[in-house]
Scaffold this active site. Sequence first.
Site, mmCIF file in Angstrom:
data_model
loop_
_atom_site.group_PDB
_atom_site.id
_atom_site.type_symbol
_atom_site.label_atom_id
_atom_site.label_comp_id
_atom_site.label_asym_id
_atom_site.label_seq_id
_atom_site.Cartn_x
_atom_site.Cartn_y
_atom_site.Cartn_z
ATOM 1 N N HIS A 70 -1.562 1.401 -4.293
ATOM 2 C CA HIS A 70 -1.934 2.805 -4.076
ATOM 3 C C HIS A 70 -1.066 3.778 -4.874
ATOM 4 O O HIS A 70 -1.066 4.976 -4.597
ATOM 5 C CB HIS A 70 -1.873 3.152 -2.579
ATOM 6 N N GLN A 83 0.852 -1.200 0.000
ATOM 7 C CA GLN A 83 0.000 0.000 0.000
ATOM 8 C C GLN A 83 0.881 1.242 0.000
ATOM 9 O O GLN A 83 0.386 2.359 -0.094
ATOM 10 C CB GLN A 83 -0.883 0.021 1.256
HETATM 11 P P1 OAD Z 1 -1.420 2.995 8.935
HETATM 12 O O1 OAD Z 1 -0.712 4.235 9.305
HETATM 13 O O2 OAD Z 1 -2.900 2.982 8.985
HETATM 14 O O3 OAD Z 1 -0.925 1.808 9.868
HETATM 15 C C1 OAD Z 1 0.423 1.562 10.094
HETATM 16 C C2 OAD Z 1 0.518 0.342 10.993
HETATM 17 O O4 OAD Z 1 1.908 0.058 11.132
HETATM 18 C C3 OAD Z 1 -0.050 0.542 12.386
HETATM 19 O O5 OAD Z 1 -0.921 -0.539 12.683
HETATM 20 C C4 OAD Z 1 1.184 0.498 13.299
HETATM 21 O O6 OAD Z 1 0.916 -0.149 14.536
HETATM 22 C C5 OAD Z 1 2.128 -0.338 12.462
HETATM 23 N N1 OAD Z 1 3.550 -0.110 12.736
HETATM 24 C C6 OAD Z 1 4.170 1.005 13.227
HETATM 25 N N2 OAD Z 1 5.499 0.811 13.312
HETATM 26 C C7 OAD Z 1 5.734 -0.451 12.854
HETATM 27 C C8 OAD Z 1 6.903 -1.234 12.673
HETATM 28 N N3 OAD Z 1 8.116 -0.772 12.986
HETATM 29 N N4 OAD Z 1 6.767 -2.489 12.174
HETATM 30 C C9 OAD Z 1 5.537 -2.976 11.853
HETATM 31 N N5 OAD Z 1 4.417 -2.281 12.001
HETATM 32 C C10 OAD Z 1 4.491 -1.036 12.491
HETATM 33 O O7 OAD Z 1 -0.872 2.579 7.508
HETATM 34 P P2 OAD Z 1 -1.514 1.604 6.397
HETATM 35 O O8 OAD Z 1 -2.234 0.461 7.040
HETATM 36 O O9 OAD Z 1 -0.453 1.321 5.423
HETATM 37 O O10 OAD Z 1 -3.678 5.062 1.490
HETATM 38 O O11 OAD Z 1 -2.572 2.576 5.751
HETATM 39 C C11 OAD Z 1 -3.269 2.174 4.622
HETATM 40 C C12 OAD Z 1 -3.533 3.337 3.726
HETATM 41 O O12 OAD Z 1 -4.067 4.431 4.476
HETATM 42 C C13 OAD Z 1 -2.316 3.967 3.099
HETATM 43 O O13 OAD Z 1 -1.791 3.242 2.009
HETATM 44 C C14 OAD Z 1 -2.856 5.278 2.633
HETATM 45 C C15 OAD Z 1 -3.692 5.680 3.831
HETATM 46 O O14 OAD Z 1 -4.867 6.301 3.530
HETATM 47 C C16 OAD Z 1 -3.622 5.921 0.452
HETATM 48 O O15 OAD Z 1 -2.884 6.874 0.443
HETATM 49 C C17 OAD Z 1 -4.536 5.588 -0.670
#
Ligand code: OAD
Length: 233
Positions: free
Chosen positions: A111, A93
């Site tokens: 994305h 993503q």
């Molecule tokens: P989020 O910011 O929603 O979630 C990030 C996740 O990574 C959280 O659950 C954290 O707990 C976890 N996290 C933080 N540090 C970490 C680490 N060192 N190792 C593993 N995990 C860790 O990001 P996404 O789920 O990617 O879309 O968000 C999805 C989409 O939301 C993005 O692609 C973007 C946004 O809207 C678009 O831009 C279309």
Amino acid sequence: MFNIHSSEKVFVLTGAGISAESGIRTFRDTGGLWENFRVEDVATPEGFERDPVLVWKFYNQRRSDLKKVEPNPAHYALAELQKRVLDFFLVTQNVDNLHERAGSENLLHMHGELLKVRCLECGKVCHDDRDLSQEPRCSACNGLLRPHIVWFGEVPFEMDRIMDKLSRCDWFIGIGTSGAVYPAAQFISAARHSGAKTVFINPDPGSRPRYADYFIEEKAGTAVPKILEQIIS
Ligand code: OAD
């Protein structure tokens, strides 16, 4: 723990968390603001129509930030995982290029990609890492260029291919994603319904999805290299 046989089909979904240890901030920890910009101003088609210069200013900053960060052990471990299993599919993503820089090949950026632009007139998509602080124009037709990014209200890329792979995978591994954004949030249940075993890596226990067979409560940079040790041939 578990073992993954090198002949099994492995589907990996990554989110912002995998790049967190490289220094790129995740989305949900920003309180709805991205570097002091409102999401609706810089990440919607309507925002771009209203003020393309502002939107380019925002993406230009993110494009230039990309040059200051490096892949971390999780990105490198995934590139190595690709070499060790016969049928591997990586969907991210993330719009950064850290997977590619770590050596991953043929991944799908559902994305979009920060270093690609798309012409609003002719639809041509190009790699472009120049400074684009003004209103950039297409070299083919002079149309206005937009970031090749999926904004809110738009459909992610290549969903048919993704759903096909999900319906046939043996393992689904979700890394660093909150599960807050659809359709990626429903991939795990699609994989589970097709009979796949599911693994999630996230240091936040609150992010454990209902359908996770294995939940590794660690940072990606620690946990993903350990996955390599689980591969048997
Ligand atoms: P989020 O910011 O929603 O979630 C990030 C996740 O990574 C959280 O659950 C954290 O707990 C976890 N996290 C933080 N540090 C970490 C680490 N060192 N190792 C593993 N995990 C860790 O990001 P996404 O789920 O990617 O879309 O968000 C999805 C989409 O939301 C993005 O692609 C973007 C946004 O809207 C678009 O831009 C279309």
